[in-house]
Design a protein around this motif. Structure first.
Motif, PDB file in Angstrom:
ATOM      1  N   VAL A  76       0.999  -1.182  -0.016  1.00 55.55           N
ATOM      2  CA  VAL A  76       0.130  -0.033  -0.218  1.00 55.55           C
ATOM      3  C   VAL A  76       0.682   1.592  -0.269  1.00 55.55           C
ATOM      4  O   VAL A  76       2.002   1.121   0.397  1.00 55.55           O
ATOM      5  CB  VAL A  76      -1.013   0.577   1.434  1.00 55.55           C
ATOM      6  N   ARG A  77       0.097   2.934  -0.574  1.00 53.38           N
ATOM      7  CA  ARG A  77       1.044   3.399  -0.849  1.00 53.38           C
ATOM      8  C   ARG A  77       0.646   4.093   0.641  1.00 53.38           C
ATOM      9  O   ARG A  77      -0.646   4.072   0.897  1.00 53.38           O
ATOM     10  CB  ARG A  77       0.353   4.502  -1.692  1.00 53.38           C
ATOM     11  N   ARG A  78       1.520   4.297   1.354  1.00 54.09           N
ATOM     12  CA  ARG A  78       1.398   4.784   2.975  1.00 54.09           C
ATOM     13  C   ARG A  78       1.202   6.525   2.618  1.00 54.09           C
ATOM     14  O   ARG A  78       1.616   7.276   2.160  1.00 54.09           O
ATOM     15  CB  ARG A  78       2.927   4.452   3.655  1.00 54.09           C
ATOM     16  N   LEU A  79       0.348   7.014   3.787  1.00 61.97           N
ATOM     17  CA  LEU A  79      -0.806   8.591   3.453  1.00 61.97           C
ATOM     18  C   LEU A  79       1.382   9.045   4.677  1.00 61.97           C
ATOM     19  O   LEU A  79       0.946   9.093   4.796  1.00 61.97           O
ATOM     20  CB  LEU A  79      -1.155   8.226   4.329  1.00 61.97           C
TER      21      LEU A  79
ATOM     22  N   LYS B 133       2.892  12.418   5.579  1.00 64.76           N
ATOM     23  CA  LYS B 133       2.495  13.100   7.964  1.00 64.76           C
ATOM     24  C   LYS B 133       1.651  14.097   7.113  1.00 64.76           C
ATOM     25  O   LYS B 133       0.915  15.047   6.477  1.00 64.76           O
ATOM     26  CB  LYS B 133       3.666  13.380   7.358  1.00 64.76           C
TER      27      LYS B 133
ATOM     28  N   VAL C 218      -8.052  11.358   9.769  1.00 68.33           N
ATOM     29  CA  VAL C 218      -8.077  10.494  10.046  1.00 68.33           C
ATOM     30  C   VAL C 218      -6.982   9.574   9.814  1.00 68.33           C
ATOM     31  O   VAL C 218      -6.950   8.323   9.154  1.00 68.33           O
ATOM     32  CB  VAL C 218      -8.455  10.555   8.426  1.00 68.33           C
ATOM     33  N   ILE C 219      -6.290   9.841  10.488  1.00 70.50           N
ATOM     34  CA  ILE C 219      -4.964   8.562  11.062  1.00 70.50           C
ATOM     35  C   ILE C 219      -5.786   8.922  12.361  1.00 70.50           C
ATOM     36  O   ILE C 219      -5.717   8.856  13.185  1.00 70.50           O
ATOM     37  CB  ILE C 219      -4.153  10.005  11.233  1.00 70.50           C
ATOM     38  N   PRO C 220      -5.686   7.246  12.803  1.00 74.13           N
ATOM     39  CA  PRO C 220      -5.991   6.779  13.839  1.00 74.13           C
ATOM     40  C   PRO C 220      -4.851   6.909  15.173  1.00 74.13           C
ATOM     41  O   PRO C 220      -3.599   6.970  15.054  1.00 74.13           O
ATOM     42  CB  PRO C 220      -6.350   5.748  14.197  1.00 74.13           C
ATOM     43  N   GLY C 221      -4.849   7.260  16.533  1.00 75.58           N
ATOM     44  CA  GLY C 221      -4.454   7.093  17.184  1.00 75.58           C
ATOM     45  C   GLY C 221      -3.387   9.040  17.502  1.00 75.58           C
ATOM     46  O   GLY C 221      -2.498   9.121  18.065  1.00 75.58           O
TER      47      GLY C 221
ATOM     48  N   ARG D  95       5.446  -2.093   8.619  1.00 79.06           N
ATOM     49  CA  ARG D  95       6.345  -0.666   7.894  1.00 79.06           C
ATOM     50  C   ARG D  95       6.075  -2.016   6.587  1.00 79.06           C
ATOM     51  O   ARG D  95       6.164  -1.718   5.605  1.00 79.06           O
ATOM     52  CB  ARG D  95       7.658  -0.848   8.371  1.00 79.06           C
TER      53      ARG D  95
ATOM     54  N   ALA E 108      -2.817   2.150   5.593  1.00 87.14           N
ATOM     55  CA  ALA E 108      -2.013   2.511   4.726  1.00 87.14           C
ATOM     56  C   ALA E 108      -1.865   4.228   5.351  1.00 87.14           C
ATOM     57  O   ALA E 108      -1.303   4.728   5.884  1.00 87.14           O
ATOM     58  CB  ALA E 108      -2.863   3.338   2.924  1.00 87.14           C
ATOM     59  N   THR E 109      -2.504   4.224   6.937  1.00 87.65           N
ATOM     60  CA  THR E 109      -2.687   5.031   7.729  1.00 87.65           C
ATOM     61  C   THR E 109      -1.416   5.485   8.355  1.00 87.65           C
ATOM     62  O   THR E 109      -1.284   6.466   9.565  1.00 87.65           O
ATOM     63  CB  THR E 109      -4.158   6.049   8.149  1.00 87.65           C
TER      64      THR E 109
ATOM     65  N   ASP F 229       1.882   5.370  10.315  1.00 88.97           N
ATOM     66  CA  ASP F 229       3.086   5.977   9.872  1.00 88.97           C
ATOM     67  C   ASP F 229       3.868   5.315  10.900  1.00 88.97           C
ATOM     68  O   ASP F 229       4.042   5.609  11.900  1.00 88.97           O
ATOM     69  CB  ASP F 229       3.282   8.119   9.906  1.00 88.97           C
ATOM     70  N   PRO F 230       5.353   4.700  10.717  1.00 86.77           N
ATOM     71  CA  PRO F 230       5.855   4.193  10.979  1.00 86.77           C
ATOM     72  C   PRO F 230       6.692   4.952  11.883  1.00 86.77           C
ATOM     73  O   PRO F 230       7.754   4.659  13.322  1.00 86.77           O
ATOM     74  CB  PRO F 230       7.230   3.402  10.042  1.00 86.77           C
ATOM     75  N   ASP F 231       7.159   6.417  11.571  1.00 85.44           N
ATOM     76  CA  ASP F 231       7.726   7.315  12.275  1.00 85.44           C
ATOM     77  C   ASP F 231       7.081   7.639  13.719  1.00 85.44           C
ATOM     78  O   ASP F 231       7.211   7.992  14.886  1.00 85.44           O
ATOM     79  CB  ASP F 231       7.757   8.978  11.791  1.00 85.44           C
ATOM     80  N   ARG F 232       5.849   6.894  13.880  1.00 83.32           N
ATOM     81  CA  ARG F 232       4.651   6.894  14.999  1.00 83.32           C
ATOM     82  C   ARG F 232       4.565   6.004  15.625  1.00 83.32           C
ATOM     83  O   ARG F 232       4.801   4.660  14.939  1.00 83.32           O
ATOM     84  CB  ARG F 232       3.754   7.820  14.812  1.00 83.32           C
TER      85      ARG F 232
ATOM     86  N   TRP G 216      -2.344   3.481  17.589  1.00 86.57           N
ATOM     87  CA  TRP G 216      -2.667   3.296  16.171  1.00 86.57           C
ATOM     88  C   TRP G 216      -3.390   2.462  16.658  1.00 86.57           C
ATOM     89  O   TRP G 216      -4.512   2.270  16.114  1.00 86.57           O
ATOM     90  CB  TRP G 216      -1.356   3.844  15.105  1.00 86.57           C
TER      91      TRP G 216
END
Lengths: 219, 229
Positions: free
Chosen positions: A17-20, A22, A82-85, B56, B109-110, B112-115, B120
């Motif tokens: 998947v294409r990561r969203l 920041k 729209v980003i969990p957490g 990731r 996809a939402t 973020d590996p930096d978090r 999450w």
């Protein structure tokens, strides 16, 4: 189906998947779409004749800066929803900036009152504000909705209200470059009022535009 | 990587016994029945980094990393849901775990590996729990509890043939007119009453393809039979 079977099924379905990006990067991306459109609208509608004077008018600059700050902060906050957490601090930040914008408009009203008395607070119909903000904010609104739909629709009402606020505040920011209306109360009621109304409308259709079933097993 | 990830679907207790390296130690903390280890473990950035690294890789399409991640995540979810919804029956907890896994998959996809990974994950689980609670409220609002179900055998209305179709031959012909894929799916899943898994094994089609085919087939049958009647 037991949980292990489900997990096996999920793993088999796992495509890259294409990561969203920041949220701040997405905000910049949104501005990159919205700003050229806004510039085009201002040029097409013809910039106001006194624009050069306005660009050195502190009150005008403060009010415009406040509107722009609200637009950017609201877009950022919408992308975080729209980003969990993600924490709710960005939403609180938007509330503070909206208060600041409101205060700057309130200060404008007070200045008009001190300068012109009751005449400074006269309220006349100015129906052009609402459609003009809608036109100025149309592409930014469309852009942010498309971007939000790539995220997780956890709180669609909140996400869309923030998106509406971002687009409408940016639309209002653009409007003031071609619509020569600076009377404090007029700006407060017709322009700020339109922004609030558009945000509320957007929030009310959040569940339609960002259906939660997109992350629901029952979709 | 320790042996644990090779036997990822075994029980946590087994993992603790079989693990030898840092991954195993981490799992030991997660599975600690005392619970104190769980919170402490979550606070440890190293553990979050481990899950984050797996996620990731999963985002890049690495199925073994995804499998390992889900194996680690399921007990975390069970524990978290049980703690927050202690009144739920085990099967209800499992339902929410499964809902959360599907949502996790759909919105992966939402991430973020930096978090950190755990907030999450738990935000998704929280969302699913809220959805589950709403479903429960809706269901209980429409259900009526009765002491004894009324006897209906003598009643003429209770002996109607609504459950069976009036003209089996017409139904057979309508099924015969379906496209081959839909016909096969309807025959296996509705007439032979096989499970999706069994039908998948027999046809070689994926479960999702079978679901789509049977859904479309039933829709087409409904339309065809309604036209005739």
């Amino acid at each position: 189906m037991d949980t292990k079977e489900l997990a096996d099924w999920i793993v088999k379905d796992a495509q890259p998947v294409r990561r969203l990006s920041k949220p701040w990067l997405r905000t910049l991306g949104w501005l990159a779409i919205a700003m050229p459109y806004l510039a085009m609208v201002i040029v097409m509608m013809a910039p106001r004749p006194d624009l050069a004077q306005k660009l050195v008018d502190t009150r005008f600059l403060v009010e415009q800066l406040a509107a722009l700050a609200v637009a950017i902060a609201a877009a950022f906050a919408a992308f975080t929803t729209v980003i969990p957490g993600w924490s709710r601090w960005p939403i609180l930040g938007v509330s503070l900036l909206v208060s600041g914008w409101l205060a700057s408009l309130g200060a404008g009203c007070a200045t008009d009152w001190f300068r012109l008395g009751a005449d400074g607070l006269s309220l006349r119909p100015d129906w052009i504000c609402f459609p003009a903000i809608v036109i100025s904010g149309a592409a930014p609104a469309l852009g942010i909705v498309v971007m939000l739909r790539r995220g997780a629709p956890l709180r669609p009402g909140m996400s869309l209200a923030l998106a509406g606020l971002a687009a409408a505040a940016l639309g209002n920011f653009g409007l003031r470059f071609f619509h020569p209306q600076d009377a404090g109360l007029m700006v407060l009621v017709w322009q700020f009022g339109s922004v609030v109304l558009l945000s509320a409308i957007a929030g009310s259709i959040g569940a339609i535009v960002l259906p939660t079933r997109r992350m629901s097993p029952l979709r | 990587m320790c042996a644990i990830l090779g036997t990822a679907w075994d029980e946590i207790g087994e993992w603790r016994n079989s693990g030898t390296d840092a991954d195993c130690a981490w799992l030991g903390k997660i599975a600690s029945p005392a619970g104190s280890g769980f919170v402490a473990a979550m606070k440890d950035a190293g553990q979050n980094e481990h899950l984050s690294a797996l996620m990731r890789a999963a985002q890049g399409g690495d199925q073994s990393a995804y499998s390992a991640l889900l194996a680690l995540v399921i007990p975390i979810l069970r524990r978290s849901i049980r703690r927050q919804r202690s009144y739920l029956q085990p099967q209800d907890v499992e339902d929410i775990v499964q809902d959360t896994l599907i949502s996790l998959h759909r919105v992966r996809a939402t991430y973020d590996p930096d978090r950190p990974f755990i907030p999450w994950l738990l935000a998704i689980a929280h969302h699913r729990m809220m959805d589950g609670a709403r479903r429960h409220v809706r269901r209980t609002a429409n259900e009526v509890t009765v002491e004894n179900l009324p006897e209906t055998f003598p009643g003429a209305e209770a002996n109607s043939e609504q459950e069976s179709y009036r003209d089996p031959e017409e139904l057979r012909q309508a099924i015969g007119r379906l496209p081959a894929g839909q016909r096969r799916a309807v025959e296996l899943l509705k007439l032979e009453e096989l499970s999706l898994k069994e039908a998948s094994a027999r046809t070689g089609l994926s479960i999702s393809a079978l679901k789509v085919a049977v859904h479309r087939g039933m829709k087409a049958l409904t339309v065809a039979l309604r036209k005739r009647s």
